[in-house]
Design a protein around this motif. Structure first.
Motif, PDB file in Angstrom:
ATOM      1  N   PRO A  40       0.821  -1.216   0.000  1.00 20.26           N
ATOM      2  CA  PRO A  40       0.000   0.000   0.000  1.00 20.26           C
ATOM      3  C   PRO A  40       0.856   1.267   0.000  1.00 20.26           C
ATOM      4  CG  PRO A  40       0.047  -0.960   2.189  1.00 20.26           C
ATOM      5  CD  PRO A  40       0.793  -1.912   1.287  1.00 20.26           C
ATOM      6  N   PHE A  41       0.316   2.313  -0.566  1.00 23.39           N
ATOM      7  CA  PHE A  41       0.966   3.624  -0.536  1.00 23.39           C
ATOM      8  C   PHE A  41       0.523   4.375   0.714  1.00 23.39           C
ATOM      9  CE2 PHE A  41       2.718   2.801  -4.451  1.00 23.39           C
ATOM     10  CZ  PHE A  41       3.280   3.905  -5.077  1.00 23.39           C
ATOM     11  N   VAL A  42       1.385   5.278   1.175  1.00 24.71           N
ATOM     12  CA  VAL A  42       1.061   6.157   2.298  1.00 24.71           C
ATOM     13  C   VAL A  42       1.310   7.599   1.876  1.00 24.71           C
ATOM     14  CG1 VAL A  42       1.487   4.469   4.127  1.00 24.71           C
ATOM     15  CG2 VAL A  42       3.376   5.879   3.302  1.00 24.71           C
ATOM     16  N   ILE A  43       0.644   8.493   2.559  1.00 22.46           N
ATOM     17  CA  ILE A  43       0.843   9.932   2.360  1.00 22.46           C
ATOM     18  C   ILE A  43       1.830  10.399   3.420  1.00 22.46           C
ATOM     19  CG2 ILE A  43      -0.265  12.204   2.421  1.00 22.46           C
ATOM     20  CD1 ILE A  43      -2.915  10.720   1.655  1.00 22.46           C
ATOM     21  N   ILE A  44       2.786  11.201   3.002  1.00 17.16           N
ATOM     22  CA  ILE A  44       3.797  11.708   3.933  1.00 17.16           C
ATOM     23  C   ILE A  44       3.764  13.228   3.929  1.00 17.16           C
ATOM     24  CG2 ILE A  44       6.265  11.783   4.458  1.00 17.16           C
ATOM     25  CD1 ILE A  44       6.487   9.050   3.140  1.00 17.16           C
ATOM     26  N   MET A  45       3.758  13.792   5.139  1.00 17.50           N
ATOM     27  CA  MET A  45       3.773  15.251   5.303  1.00 17.50           C
ATOM     28  C   MET A  45       4.369  15.566   6.664  1.00 17.50           C
ATOM     29  SD  MET A  45      -0.306  15.976   6.048  1.00 17.50           S
ATOM     30  CE  MET A  45      -0.845  15.185   4.553  1.00 17.50           C
ATOM     31  N   SER A  46       4.532  16.829   6.926  1.00 18.74           N
ATOM     32  CA  SER A  46       5.036  17.279   8.221  1.00 18.74           C
ATOM     33  C   SER A  46       3.999  17.002   9.310  1.00 18.74           C
ATOM     34  CB  SER A  46       5.332  18.776   8.157  1.00 18.74           C
ATOM     35  OG  SER A  46       5.496  19.313   9.445  1.00 18.74           O
ATOM     36  N   GLN A  47       4.478  16.702  10.512  1.00 23.21           N
ATOM     37  CA  GLN A  47       3.579  16.525  11.662  1.00 23.21           C
ATOM     38  C   GLN A  47       2.766  17.793  11.925  1.00 23.21           C
ATOM     39  OE1 GLN A  47       2.968  13.876  13.537  1.00 23.21           O
ATOM     40  NE2 GLN A  47       4.664  12.499  13.105  1.00 23.21           N
ATOM     41  N   LEU A 115      11.957  13.223   2.846  1.00 24.84           N
ATOM     42  CA  LEU A 115      12.625  14.133   3.785  1.00 24.84           C
ATOM     43  C   LEU A 115      12.096  15.560   3.645  1.00 24.84           C
ATOM     44  CD1 LEU A 115      16.267  12.729   3.558  1.00 24.84           C
ATOM     45  CD2 LEU A 115      14.654  12.473   5.455  1.00 24.84           C
ATOM     46  N   LEU A 116      11.887  16.009   2.409  1.00 27.31           N
ATOM     47  CA  LEU A 116      11.345  17.360   2.195  1.00 27.31           C
ATOM     48  C   LEU A 116       9.910  17.452   2.720  1.00 27.31           C
ATOM     49  CD1 LEU A 116      12.705  18.189  -1.378  1.00 27.31           C
ATOM     50  CD2 LEU A 116      13.532  19.078   0.822  1.00 27.31           C
ATOM     51  N   ALA A 117       9.121  16.408   2.501  1.00 28.10           N
ATOM     52  CA  ALA A 117       7.739  16.406   3.011  1.00 28.10           C
ATOM     53  C   ALA A 117       7.748  16.459   4.536  1.00 28.10           C
ATOM     54  CB  ALA A 117       6.994  15.176   2.511  1.00 28.10           C
ATOM     55  N   GLY A 118       8.631  15.717   5.153  1.00 28.94           N
ATOM     56  CA  GLY A 118       8.733  15.723   6.610  1.00 28.94           C
ATOM     57  C   GLY A 118       9.132  17.074   7.172  1.00 28.94           C
ATOM     58  N   GLN A 119       9.857  17.849   6.357  1.00 30.47           N
ATOM     59  CA  GLN A 119      10.262  19.194   6.773  1.00 30.47           C
ATOM     60  C   GLN A 119       9.178  20.246   6.498  1.00 30.47           C
ATOM     61  OE1 GLN A 119      13.083  20.155   8.394  1.00 30.47           O
ATOM     62  NE2 GLN A 119      13.481  17.971   8.612  1.00 30.47           N
ATOM     63  N   GLY A 120       8.069  19.826   5.906  1.00 31.79           N
ATOM     64  CA  GLY A 120       6.956  20.751   5.693  1.00 31.79           C
ATOM     65  C   GLY A 120       6.975  21.477   4.366  1.00 31.79           C
ATOM     66  N   LEU A 121       7.767  21.011   3.409  1.00 29.03           N
ATOM     67  CA  LEU A 121       7.851  21.689   2.113  1.00 29.03           C
ATOM     68  C   LEU A 121       6.791  21.215   1.128  1.00 29.03           C
ATOM     69  CD1 LEU A 121      11.716  21.838   1.742  1.00 29.03           C
ATOM     70  CD2 LEU A 121      10.149  23.656   2.438  1.00 29.03           C
ATOM     71  N   GLY A 122       5.987  20.271   1.519  1.00 30.37           N
ATOM     72  CA  GLY A 122       4.936  19.751   0.657  1.00 30.37           C
ATOM     73  C   GLY A 122       4.504  18.382   1.151  1.00 30.37           C
ATOM     74  N   ILE A 123       3.762  17.690   0.296  1.00 26.21           N
ATOM     75  CA  ILE A 123       3.201  16.373   0.616  1.00 26.21           C
ATOM     76  C   ILE A 123       3.633  15.417  -0.487  1.00 26.21           C
ATOM     77  CG2 ILE A 123       1.033  15.093   0.912  1.00 26.21           C
ATOM     78  CD1 ILE A 123      -0.233  17.854   1.691  1.00 26.21           C
ATOM     79  N   THR A 124       3.921  14.180  -0.120  1.00 31.42           N
ATOM     80  CA  THR A 124       4.274  13.185  -1.127  1.00 31.42           C
ATOM     81  C   THR A 124       3.597  11.865  -0.794  1.00 31.42           C
ATOM     82  OG1 THR A 124       6.132  12.366  -2.465  1.00 31.42           O
ATOM     83  CG2 THR A 124       6.413  12.306  -0.054  1.00 31.42           C
ATOM     84  N   MET A 125       3.647  10.943  -1.741  1.00 31.00           N
ATOM     85  CA  MET A 125       3.137   9.580  -1.534  1.00 31.00           C
ATOM     86  C   MET A 125       4.229   8.601  -1.931  1.00 31.00           C
ATOM     87  SD  MET A 125      -0.686   9.481  -3.073  1.00 31.00           S
ATOM     88  CE  MET A 125      -1.748  10.908  -2.983  1.00 31.00           C
ATOM     89  N   VAL A 126       4.387   7.560  -1.133  1.00 28.58           N
ATOM     90  CA  VAL A 126       5.334   6.487  -1.438  1.00 28.58           C
ATOM     91  C   VAL A 126       4.765   5.167  -0.950  1.00 28.58           C
ATOM     92  CG1 VAL A 126       7.393   7.995  -1.328  1.00 28.58           C
ATOM     93  CG2 VAL A 126       6.674   6.713   0.694  1.00 28.58           C
TER      94      VAL A 126
END
Length: 186
Positions: A40-47, A115-126
């Motif tokens: 499954p894919f997950v959405i990744i973003m900053s907390q 890593l960029l998504a975790g820093q709050g620069l956007g949202i990604t899916m992996v």
């Protein structure tokens, strides 16, 4: 090499088989995709992203589930269109009816995107398996995607329909199946 280039090599006869992720939409009807494992894919973003609070815990999902339609007009960190992760991401967004996202940046490296998504620069899916491989320097929020969006990719053996596989090919493929079966039981 990206998956599309590998598929071209299979079609040309340069390769006997591939261990790849199957496309969401089959482009080459002469290629047969024998599914081995679903991821499954997950959405990744900053907390800190306000969307994190809108995700709901649901049974059967490893993380709270975020409604994909909420990604409309959100800044996205995307991968190259030639990469299978991007193709699956686009299919998920399309299935959810998301017609517009703000592409903040397009990359070739899923680790950098996370890593960029975790820093709050956007949202990604992996894929979930890939999210677990990445160093969590940024401690991103991981959010599940509801199954109605077919948010997954399938690892498979790809062969030309009706093609000959040597005994060595067949043995290697059997070893892959056995390894994945053992891996799933852990």
């Amino acid at each position: 090499d990206n998956t599309m280039a590998l598929e071209r090599q299979l079609l040309s006869g340069a390769l006997d088989f591939l261990v790849i992720h199957a496309p969401k939409e089959v482009e080459h009807p002469t290629i047969e995709y024998d599914i081995l494992q679903r991821d499954p894919f997950v959405i990744i973003m900053s907390q800190d992203n306000p969307l994190v609070c809108q995700a709901e815990k649901k049974e059967g999902y490893p993380y709270p589930v975020l409604e994909v339609r909420l990604l409309e007009n959100q800044p996205m960190i995307m991968l190259s269109r030639k990469q299978r992760i991007r193709q699956v991401t686009d299919a998920i967004l399309k299935c959810a009816g998301v017609t517009h996202v703000q592409t903040f940046i397009t990359l070739k490296n899923y680790t950098t995107a996370q890593l960029l998504a975790g820093q709050g620069l956007g949202i990604t899916m992996v894929p979930l398996q890939y999210s677990r491989l990445t160093v969590r320097q940024s401690s991103p929020a991981l959010l599940s995607i509801h199954e109605k969006y077919a948010a997954y990719w399938d690892m498979c053996i790809a062969t030309l329909r009706g093609s000959f596989l040597s005994k060595a090919d067949q043995l290697f493929i059997r070893c892959i199946r056995e390894f994945l079966q053992t891996d799933n039981e852990l």
